[in-house]
Design a protein around this motif. Structure first.
Motif, PDB file in Angstrom:
ATOM      1  N   LEU A 170       0.861  -1.185   0.000  1.00 39.97           N
ATOM      2  CA  LEU A 170       0.000   0.000   0.000  1.00 39.97           C
ATOM      3  C   LEU A 170       0.896   1.234   0.000  1.00 39.97           C
ATOM      4  N   VAL A 171       0.601   2.180  -0.889  1.00 36.61           N
ATOM      5  CA  VAL A 171       1.419   3.381  -1.018  1.00 36.61           C
ATOM      6  C   VAL A 171       0.507   4.601  -1.117  1.00 36.61           C
ATOM      7  N   SER A 172       0.840   5.636  -0.378  1.00 38.98           N
ATOM      8  CA  SER A 172       0.083   6.890  -0.439  1.00 38.98           C
ATOM      9  C   SER A 172       1.068   8.051  -0.385  1.00 38.98           C
ATOM     10  N   TYR A 173       0.917   8.990  -1.285  1.00 43.12           N
ATOM     11  CA  TYR A 173       1.781  10.157  -1.336  1.00 43.12           C
ATOM     12  C   TYR A 173       1.164  11.313  -0.563  1.00 43.12           C
ATOM     13  N   PHE A 202      10.128  13.104  -5.368  1.00 43.97           N
ATOM     14  CA  PHE A 202      10.963  14.170  -4.831  1.00 43.97           C
ATOM     15  C   PHE A 202      10.152  15.104  -3.925  1.00 43.97           C
ATOM     16  N   ARG A 203      10.732  15.373  -2.743  1.00 42.72           N
ATOM     17  CA  ARG A 203      10.167  16.293  -1.752  1.00 42.72           C
ATOM     18  C   ARG A 203       8.739  15.893  -1.374  1.00 42.72           C
ATOM     19  N   ARG A 204       8.569  14.584  -1.179  1.00 43.53           N
ATOM     20  CA  ARG A 204       7.253  14.063  -0.803  1.00 43.53           C
ATOM     21  C   ARG A 204       7.375  13.096   0.364  1.00 43.53           C
ATOM     22  N   LEU A 205       6.288  12.998   1.119  1.00 44.62           N
ATOM     23  CA  LEU A 205       6.163  12.025   2.197  1.00 44.62           C
ATOM     24  C   LEU A 205       5.429  10.824   1.637  1.00 44.62           C
ATOM     25  N   VAL A 206       6.096   9.697   1.603  1.00 42.44           N
ATOM     26  CA  VAL A 206       5.516   8.495   1.037  1.00 42.44           C
ATOM     27  C   VAL A 206       5.152   7.543   2.169  1.00 42.44           C
ATOM     28  N   HIS A 207       3.858   7.277   2.315  1.00 38.99           N
ATOM     29  CA  HIS A 207       3.377   6.356   3.345  1.00 38.99           C
ATOM     30  C   HIS A 207       3.321   4.961   2.729  1.00 38.99           C
ATOM     31  N   LEU A 208       3.942   4.000   3.414  1.00 38.94           N
ATOM     32  CA  LEU A 208       4.111   2.659   2.846  1.00 38.94           C
ATOM     33  C   LEU A 208       3.753   1.602   3.888  1.00 38.94           C
TER      34      LEU A 208
END
Length: 211
Positions: A170-173, A202-208
């Motif tokens: 599961l991935v959410s930006y 780039f310059r993002r918070l990636v929830h994994l």
């Protein structure tokens, strides 16, 4: 690509090194004690000794790298600066060395407002109390990165565990996952290795998390 992995002797760092070697990258494993690195079935990394608490020690290992992955961690629940100090040293060395992409790991517990009520209460009353000091420094780390001119990616992970990588993670930006659950270190390492140099991150918070 030329890749440096800072914190390469840790459980996630070792996996990133192995996967990056298997993908054909030139890998420099950076650690306080490189002698603790295991043997890798997919190749042999270059090694470098450095300590994020020793100013300037990352400049040599990071010079000329295309991407840097930092898998820093601490088992100490007392006040810490390992993540914020690391971010300052990493961004300074990345800027001086021409690094194009810096990937670090953060915590899904830093943002709870969009979680379901029960999960939000557990996170706030249990997880955040146990890891309060770590979370405080992770928040400082993100502030340091955001104020820099580095193309960074923070991979915010839930509770980590050992095991195989998820087939469909599961991935959410820039938004928390509604059900973060857990993630294996292999899932995190695989996602990071597959997205090195990816401008979408780039310059993002990636929830994994594991699917």
């Amino acid at each position: 690509m030329k890749i440096a992995v800072v914190g390469a002797t840790g459980r996630t760092g070792r996996l990133v090194v192995g996967l990056a070697l298997a993908a054909g990258h030139t890998v420099t494993a950076v650690a306080r004690n490189p002698a603790r690195l295991p043997e890798f079935a997919t190749g042999t990394p270059l090694t470098a000794q450095a300590d994020i608490h020793r100013p300037g020690s990352l400049h040599g290992p990071l010079a000329g790298q295309d991407a840097v992955v930092a898998t820093l961690g601490t088992a100490d629940r007392r006040p810490t600066t390992v993540f914020s100090d690391g971010a300052r040293e990493l961004t300074a060395a990345a800027r001086a060395g021409g690094v194009r992409h810096l990937v670090t790991m953060g915590s899904a517990g830093l943002e709870t407002s969009q979680l379901p009520f029960a999960q939000r209460m557990v996170t706030r009353l249990v997880v955040n109390r146990v890891y309060r000091e770590v979370h405080h420094d992770l928040a400082r780390m993100e502030a340091v990165l955001d104020a820099s001119d580095t193309d960074w990616t923070v991979v915010r992970v839930p509770m980590l565990k050992d095991g195989p990588p998820a087939a469909h993670p599961l991935v959410s930006y820039d938004r928390p996952l509604p059900r973060a659950g857990t993630a294996t270190r292999a899932t995190v390492a695989a996602w990071i290795t597959d997205h090195l140099g990816d401008p979408e991150t780039f310059r993002r918070l990636v929830h994994l998390a594991d699917g």
